[in-house]
Design an enzyme around this catalytic site. Structure first.
Site, PDB file in Angstrom:
ATOM      1  N   TRP A 129     108.495   6.415   5.174  1.00  0.00           N
ATOM      2  CA  TRP A 129     109.574   5.430   5.270  1.00  0.00           C
ATOM      3  C   TRP A 129     110.888   6.199   5.427  1.00  0.00           C
ATOM      4  O   TRP A 129     111.157   7.134   4.656  1.00  0.00           O
ATOM      5  CB  TRP A 129     109.599   4.568   4.001  1.00  0.00           C
ATOM      6  CG  TRP A 129     110.686   3.536   3.970  1.00  0.00           C
ATOM      7  CD1 TRP A 129     111.062   2.707   4.986  1.00  0.00           C
ATOM      8  CD2 TRP A 129     111.530   3.213   2.851  1.00  0.00           C
ATOM      9  NE1 TRP A 129     112.078   1.878   4.568  1.00  0.00           N
ATOM     10  CE2 TRP A 129     112.388   2.169   3.263  1.00  0.00           C
ATOM     11  CE3 TRP A 129     111.635   3.686   1.544  1.00  0.00           C
ATOM     12  CZ2 TRP A 129     113.331   1.603   2.426  1.00  0.00           C
ATOM     13  CZ3 TRP A 129     112.583   3.118   0.698  1.00  0.00           C
ATOM     14  CH2 TRP A 129     113.416   2.088   1.134  1.00  0.00           C
ATOM     15  N   ASP A 210     104.672   5.091  -4.491  1.00  0.00           N
ATOM     16  CA  ASP A 210     105.559   4.031  -4.011  1.00  0.00           C
ATOM     17  C   ASP A 210     104.685   2.843  -3.616  1.00  0.00           C
ATOM     18  O   ASP A 210     103.869   2.929  -2.704  1.00  0.00           O
ATOM     19  CB  ASP A 210     106.355   4.554  -2.804  1.00  0.00           C
ATOM     20  CG  ASP A 210     107.349   3.515  -2.284  1.00  0.00           C
ATOM     21  OD1 ASP A 210     107.459   2.428  -2.885  1.00  0.00           O
ATOM     22  OD2 ASP A 210     108.017   3.807  -1.271  1.00  0.00           O
ATOM     23  N   LYS A 245     108.424  -7.837  -0.835  1.00  0.00           N
ATOM     24  CA  LYS A 245     107.477  -8.343   0.152  1.00  0.00           C
ATOM     25  C   LYS A 245     106.521  -9.362  -0.466  1.00  0.00           C
ATOM     26  O   LYS A 245     106.362 -10.460   0.041  1.00  0.00           O
ATOM     27  CB  LYS A 245     106.670  -7.193   0.767  1.00  0.00           C
ATOM     28  CG  LYS A 245     107.506  -6.000   1.216  1.00  0.00           C
ATOM     29  CD  LYS A 245     108.301  -6.289   2.464  1.00  0.00           C
ATOM     30  CE  LYS A 245     109.506  -5.387   2.703  1.00  0.00           C
ATOM     31  NZ  LYS A 245     109.560  -4.031   2.344  1.00  0.00           N
TER      32      LYS A 245
HETATM   33  N1  PMP Z   1     109.153   1.793  -0.054  1.00  0.00           N
HETATM   34  C1  PMP Z   1     108.680   1.501   1.152  1.00  0.00           C
HETATM   35  C2  PMP Z   1     107.539   2.285   1.700  1.00  0.00           C
HETATM   36  C3  PMP Z   1     109.231   0.453   1.890  1.00  0.00           C
HETATM   37  O1  PMP Z   1     108.748   0.172   3.091  1.00  0.00           O
HETATM   38  C4  PMP Z   1     110.302  -0.282   1.343  1.00  0.00           C
HETATM   39  C5  PMP Z   1     110.925  -1.443   2.067  1.00  0.00           C
HETATM   40  N2  PMP Z   1     110.979  -1.374   3.406  1.00  0.00           N
HETATM   41  C6  PMP Z   1     110.763   0.072   0.076  1.00  0.00           C
HETATM   42  C7  PMP Z   1     110.172   1.103  -0.596  1.00  0.00           C
HETATM   43  C8  PMP Z   1     111.945  -0.616  -0.576  1.00  0.00           C
HETATM   44  O2  PMP Z   1     111.795  -1.934  -0.800  1.00  0.00           O
HETATM   45  P1  PMP Z   1     112.944  -2.848  -1.370  1.00  0.00           P
HETATM   46  O3  PMP Z   1     113.361  -3.739  -0.268  1.00  0.00           O
HETATM   47  O4  PMP Z   1     112.321  -3.574  -2.502  1.00  0.00           O
HETATM   48  O5  PMP Z   1     114.077  -1.983  -1.813  1.00  0.00           O
END
Ligand code: PMP
Length: 395
Positions: A129, A210, A245
């Site tokens: 990410w 994560d 999500k």
């Molecule tokens: N980790 C990963 C792998 C993600 O894809 C995301 C969101 N795109 C997050 C963490 C962070 O999520 P949040 O919107 O809850 O901050």
């Protein structure tokens, strides 16, 4: 002072979204932003969330400070959700704090790691990410990568990954994606998780997992397999989870950071450091998202409803994967795209060149990031024929 600054490039995904919004082509398709969308292309509020919000509106009686840990009920419910009936809970070895989203959980984890060892090295998958690298570096950590996705063969580079992680130092941290790997959609299978657990035990590094998509892959428990296995086998571990999500609470900014220590005493000491980290970044987490989640998870009826709504999102994403592959084959595309159906969660790389990605955008108003990462939820019955036809043309 500001005169010393030079402008930084805008986030490419947000730039893509801005372009998409300005595009007047009625057939335009957004496969960029990583949010769930329904068949109509809308990110709707879950019904169970609406009910929980009504309950909160009627019952909330104070706006007083909540404290750095956030809501104790939310923290307990999240701990149960991610770990299940796990011995780290019965052995009193896990502490959880509510955080502003999964990003907040990761940043708290990063600052906690900095407190344990300033400048520690954290290993992340290649690719990962996009925000991981910046976020860890912002906490003064050294970010290194281990091989992960094989763009050529659309598979894991598991042997290379293993070899790299076998060389990690005992005071390093290794980041794993619990499920629905972002951006590749390629997850570890049970055997591969087992091998990572063996390496963690042997090398003594600290796993940071994560978990941003629990329930979006195969199911709530299935997606937590690696987390639970790792927690069962190592003395120390950190988990960052997100409710963005799976509860659709993107803008409420709610997630959790859990730490596991080798015994209750060590974990209490670590927790005092975790709370001091929180205090120095944002002092206390927002309460609204946590209240919604705890209301749902504390009610059998709302939990059942949430499971159904989550399954609906999961099934739609998995259905879209199959749909796209079927439609590409209907278009007479000879290239094998079956890997898309084997991958999990919100994303897969289509595996086309940046020039072809640009062509899709310029000629067909189909928007995905330059790496050809597609957000699968942007596919719908209403646009998949046009999408498959356009991909066939640029191929
Ligand atoms: N980790 C990963 C792998 C993600 O894809 C995301 C969101 N795109 C997050 C963490 C962070 O999520 P949040 O919107 O809850 O901050």
């Amino acid at each position: 002072m500001f005169g010393n600054l030079s402008a930084l490039p805008a986030d490419p995904i947000l730039g893509l979204l801005a372009k998409y919004r300005l595009d007047e082509n009625p057939n335009k398709i957004d496969l960029g932003v990583g949010v769930y969308k329904n068949e109509a292309g809308h990110t709707a509020i879950l019904d169970c969330v609406k009910t929980a919000e009504k309950f909160r509106f009627d019952n909330e009686d104070t706006k007083v400070y909540i404290g750095p840990t956030g809501s104790a009920l939310f923290n307990d419910k999240m701990t149960e959700l991610v770990f299940g009936e796990h011995r780290v809970i019965s052995e009193n070895r896990v502490r959880t704090v509510s955080t502003p989203g999964g990003t907040g959980a990761l940043r708290v984890a990063a600052e906690f790691i900095r407190s344990c060892k300033p400048g520690a090295t954290i290993w992340v998958s290649d690719p990962t990410w996009a925000n991981h690298t910046g976020l860890f570096q912002a906490s003064g950590l050294t970010v290194k990568t281990y091989p992960y996705y094989d763009f050529e063969n659309k598979n894991l580079k598991f042997a290379e990954m293993k070899a790299a992680i076998a060389n990690v130092a005992s005071d390093d941290v290794v980041l794993f994606h619990a499920c629905c790997h972002n951006p590749s959609g390629m997850d570890l299978n049970q055997q591969q998780w087992q091998e990572m657990v063996e390496l963690a035990k042997e090398k003594g590094f600290t796993p940071l997992i994560d978990m941003a998509y629990q329930g979006f892959g195969d199911g709530l428990n299935e997606d937590a397999y690696g987390v639970r296995l790792m927690a069962d086998s190592v003395d120390e571990m950190i988990l960052a989870s997100s409710c963005s999500k799976n509860f659709g609470l993107y803008r409420e900014r709610i997630g959790a950071c859990s730490i596991i220590g080798k015994d209750s005493t060590v974990t209490d000491i670590a927790n005092s450091v975790l709370l001091s980290v929180v205090r120095c970044i944002y002092s206390m987490p927002p309460a609204h998202g946590a209240a919604i989640v705890e209301t749902i998870l504390d009610s059998a009826e709302l939990t059942t409803q949430w499971h159904q709504e989550l399954a609906e999102m999961r099934n739609r994403i998995n259905g879209n994967r199959q749909l796209l592959v079927d439609k590409l084959s209907e278009q007479g595309v000879s290239r094998d795209f079956n890997f898309i159906t084997e991958q999990k969660g919100m994303f897969s790389f289509l595996g086309i060149t940046p020039e072809q990605v640009q062509l899709l955008q310029d000629e067909f108003s189909i928007y995905m990031v330059g790496s050809s990462r597609m957000s699968i939820a942007g596919i719908a019955n209403s646009n998949v024929d046009y999408l498959a036809k356009s991909i066939a043309k640029v191929l």
